[in-house]
Structure formats: structure tokens, C-alpha cells
Design a protein around this motif. Structure first.
Motif, PDB file in Angstrom:
ATOM      1  N   LEU A  17      -0.016  -5.434  -4.720  1.00  0.00           N
ATOM      2  CA  LEU A  17      -0.711  -4.591  -5.586  1.00  0.00           C
ATOM      3  C   LEU A  17      -1.620  -5.096  -6.950  1.00  0.00           C
ATOM      4  O   LEU A  17      -2.014  -5.207  -7.769  1.00  0.00           O
ATOM      5  CB  LEU A  17       0.459  -3.511  -6.205  1.00  0.00           C
ATOM      6  N   ARG A  18      -0.148  -6.816  -7.140  1.00  0.00           N
ATOM      7  CA  ARG A  18      -1.339  -7.086  -8.523  1.00  0.00           C
ATOM      8  C   ARG A  18      -2.923  -7.902  -7.992  1.00  0.00           C
ATOM      9  O   ARG A  18      -3.390  -7.943  -8.606  1.00  0.00           O
ATOM     10  CB  ARG A  18      -0.739  -8.282  -8.734  1.00  0.00           C
ATOM     11  N   ARG A  19      -2.960  -8.675  -6.067  1.00  0.00           N
ATOM     12  CA  ARG A  19      -3.944  -9.112  -5.795  1.00  0.00           C
ATOM     13  C   ARG A  19      -5.331  -7.102  -6.258  1.00  0.00           C
ATOM     14  O   ARG A  19      -6.613  -7.627  -6.320  1.00  0.00           O
ATOM     15  CB  ARG A  19      -3.998  -8.949  -4.785  1.00  0.00           C
ATOM     16  N   ALA A  20      -4.574  -6.336  -5.373  1.00  0.00           N
ATOM     17  CA  ALA A  20      -5.562  -4.784  -5.592  1.00  0.00           C
ATOM     18  C   ALA A  20      -5.962  -4.585  -7.008  1.00  0.00           C
ATOM     19  O   ALA A  20      -7.188  -4.471  -7.439  1.00  0.00           O
ATOM     20  CB  ALA A  20      -5.115  -3.987  -4.912  1.00  0.00           C
ATOM     21  N   ALA A  46     -12.236  -4.625  -0.586  1.00  0.00           N
ATOM     22  CA  ALA A  46     -11.088  -5.671  -0.120  1.00  0.00           C
ATOM     23  C   ALA A  46     -10.476  -5.293  -1.349  1.00  0.00           C
ATOM     24  O   ALA A  46      -8.999  -5.184  -0.686  1.00  0.00           O
ATOM     25  CB  ALA A  46     -11.658  -7.235  -0.898  1.00  0.00           C
ATOM     26  N   ALA A  47     -10.217  -4.305  -2.213  1.00  0.00           N
ATOM     27  CA  ALA A  47      -9.664  -4.106  -3.503  1.00  0.00           C
ATOM     28  C   ALA A  47      -8.637  -2.249  -2.007  1.00  0.00           C
ATOM     29  O   ALA A  47      -7.516  -2.693  -2.162  1.00  0.00           O
ATOM     30  CB  ALA A  47      -9.674  -3.236  -4.120  1.00  0.00           C
ATOM     31  N   LEU A  51      -4.928  -2.155  -1.641  1.00  0.00           N
ATOM     32  CA  LEU A  51      -3.858  -1.169  -1.652  1.00  0.00           C
ATOM     33  C   LEU A  51      -2.987  -1.111  -0.662  1.00  0.00           C
ATOM     34  O   LEU A  51      -2.088  -0.388   0.294  1.00  0.00           O
ATOM     35  CB  LEU A  51      -4.536  -0.214  -2.154  1.00  0.00           C
ATOM     36  N   ASP A  52      -4.413  -0.457   1.058  1.00  0.00           N
ATOM     37  CA  ASP A  52      -3.220   0.051   1.849  1.00  0.00           C
ATOM     38  C   ASP A  52      -2.262  -1.047   2.847  1.00  0.00           C
ATOM     39  O   ASP A  52      -1.543   0.057   3.332  1.00  0.00           O
ATOM     40  CB  ASP A  52      -4.455  -0.197   2.954  1.00  0.00           C
ATOM     41  N   ARG A  53      -3.213  -2.605   2.660  1.00  0.00           N
ATOM     42  CA  ARG A  53      -1.452  -3.224   2.636  1.00  0.00           C
ATOM     43  C   ARG A  53      -0.527  -3.033   2.446  1.00  0.00           C
ATOM     44  O   ARG A  53       0.958  -2.658   2.917  1.00  0.00           O
ATOM     45  CB  ARG A  53      -2.110  -4.773   3.163  1.00  0.00           C
ATOM     46  N   ALA A  54      -0.607  -1.817   0.837  1.00  0.00           N
ATOM     47  CA  ALA A  54       0.855  -2.471   0.203  1.00  0.00           C
ATOM     48  C   ALA A  54       1.351  -1.226   0.411  1.00  0.00           C
ATOM     49  O   ALA A  54       2.970  -0.987   1.406  1.00  0.00           O
ATOM     50  CB  ALA A  54       0.845  -3.090  -1.276  1.00  0.00           C
ATOM     51  N   GLY A  55       0.794  -0.395   1.093  1.00  0.00           N
ATOM     52  CA  GLY A  55       1.534   1.243   1.093  1.00  0.00           C
ATOM     53  C   GLY A  55       1.360   0.736   2.878  1.00  0.00           C
ATOM     54  O   GLY A  55       2.783   1.655   2.710  1.00  0.00           O
ATOM     55  N   PHE A  56       0.992   0.349   3.479  1.00  0.00           N
ATOM     56  CA  PHE A  56       1.643   0.051   4.664  1.00  0.00           C
ATOM     57  C   PHE A  56       3.337  -0.513   4.525  1.00  0.00           C
ATOM     58  O   PHE A  56       3.758  -0.279   5.714  1.00  0.00           O
ATOM     59  CB  PHE A  56       0.511  -0.628   5.720  1.00  0.00           C
ATOM     60  N   LEU A  92      -0.968  -0.739  10.209  1.00  0.00           N
ATOM     61  CA  LEU A  92      -1.760  -1.183  10.124  1.00  0.00           C
ATOM     62  C   LEU A  92      -2.887  -1.185  10.979  1.00  0.00           C
ATOM     63  O   LEU A  92      -3.931  -1.160  11.028  1.00  0.00           O
ATOM     64  CB  LEU A  92      -1.733  -2.953  10.155  1.00  0.00           C
ATOM     65  N   SER A  93      -2.122  -1.305  12.667  1.00  0.00           N
ATOM     66  CA  SER A  93      -3.817  -0.539  13.075  1.00  0.00           C
ATOM     67  C   SER A  93      -4.309   0.849  13.503  1.00  0.00           C
ATOM     68  O   SER A  93      -5.389   1.216  14.188  1.00  0.00           O
ATOM     69  CB  SER A  93      -2.894  -1.188  15.299  1.00  0.00           C
ATOM     70  N   LEU A  94      -3.689   1.907  12.644  1.00  0.00           N
ATOM     71  CA  LEU A  94      -3.854   3.094  12.711  1.00  0.00           C
ATOM     72  C   LEU A  94      -4.741   3.134  11.149  1.00  0.00           C
ATOM     73  O   LEU A  94      -5.697   4.407  11.006  1.00  0.00           O
ATOM     74  CB  LEU A  94      -2.276   3.932  12.423  1.00  0.00           C
ATOM     75  N   ALA A  95      -5.245   2.194  10.794  1.00  0.00           N
ATOM     76  CA  ALA A  95      -5.514   1.760   9.380  1.00  0.00           C
ATOM     77  C   ALA A  95      -7.597   2.116   9.934  1.00  0.00           C
ATOM     78  O   ALA A  95      -7.891   1.223  10.706  1.00  0.00           O
ATOM     79  CB  ALA A  95      -5.536   1.806   8.379  1.00  0.00           C
TER      80      ALA A  95
END
Length: 95
Positions: A17-20, A46-47, A51-56, A92-95
Motif C-alpha cells: 500500500l505504501r508503494r502504491a 504500476a500503482a 493496489l491489486d496485489r495488496a487487495g488480493f 492474481l491469475s484472475l486479475a
């Protein structure tokens, strides 16, 4: 359902989240400076991924906890970290 984050889980999500947050600040600055559209879109993508990775990761943790609570020791589904990693990979594979 309340999510219970352990130290490493919480640290990982917060880092994402900080990276995003930093990337979004960068996008805003790039737009204000009138930077190239392609550069702005690349940074924005990239942002979005961060966010997607944090949510997942949050979803995977919640599902893992839900499964662990419902199974409560029935069968050997693998370690908690393995189950969480598999769930996160699936989302992540669904994203």
C-alpha cells in the motif's frame, strides 16, 4: 469476519500500500509537470498493480483464515503459508 494479520502478513500488505501511495504521488507530480502520456500511464498501471496485489493479499488472508476456522484441523491441507500463497496466486491469475 475480522481479519487477523500476523506480523509478516501485515508488513507485506502495508508495504504494498505504501508503494502504491508513492506511485500515485508520482503520477500526480508527473501530470502537474506535463510529462509524457506514456510515462504517466505506465506509472499509473504500476500503482494499480500494487493496489491489486495488496487487495488480493487481504482476500487470500481472509479466505485462508475462513478455511482454517471451518476445517479446524480436519485433513492436511498444507501449512498456513502454503494455503495463503496458493489462494493469493489464484486470485492474481484472475486479475
Amino acid at each position: 469476519m475480522d481479519l487477523r494479520f500476523e506480523g509478516d502478513e501485515l508488513k507485506s500488505v502495508l508495504n504494498r500500500l505504501r508503494r502504491a501511495q508513492g506511485q500515485i504521488s508520482g503520477v500526480i507530480r508527473m501530470i502537474e509537470e506535463g510529462r509524457d502520456c506514456e510515462e504517466v500511464v505506465t506509472q499509473l498501471a504500476a500503482a494499480s498493480r500494487a493496489l491489486d496485489r495488496a487487495g488480493f493479499a487481504i482476500i487470500a488472508t481472509g479466505l485462508q483464515q475462513c478455511l482454517a476456522d471451518s476445517v479446524s484441523g480436519e485433513g492436511d491441507a498444507g501449512s498456513t503459508d502454503e494455503v495463503k500463497a496458493r489462494l493469493e496466486k489464484l486470485f492474481l491469475s484472475l486479475a
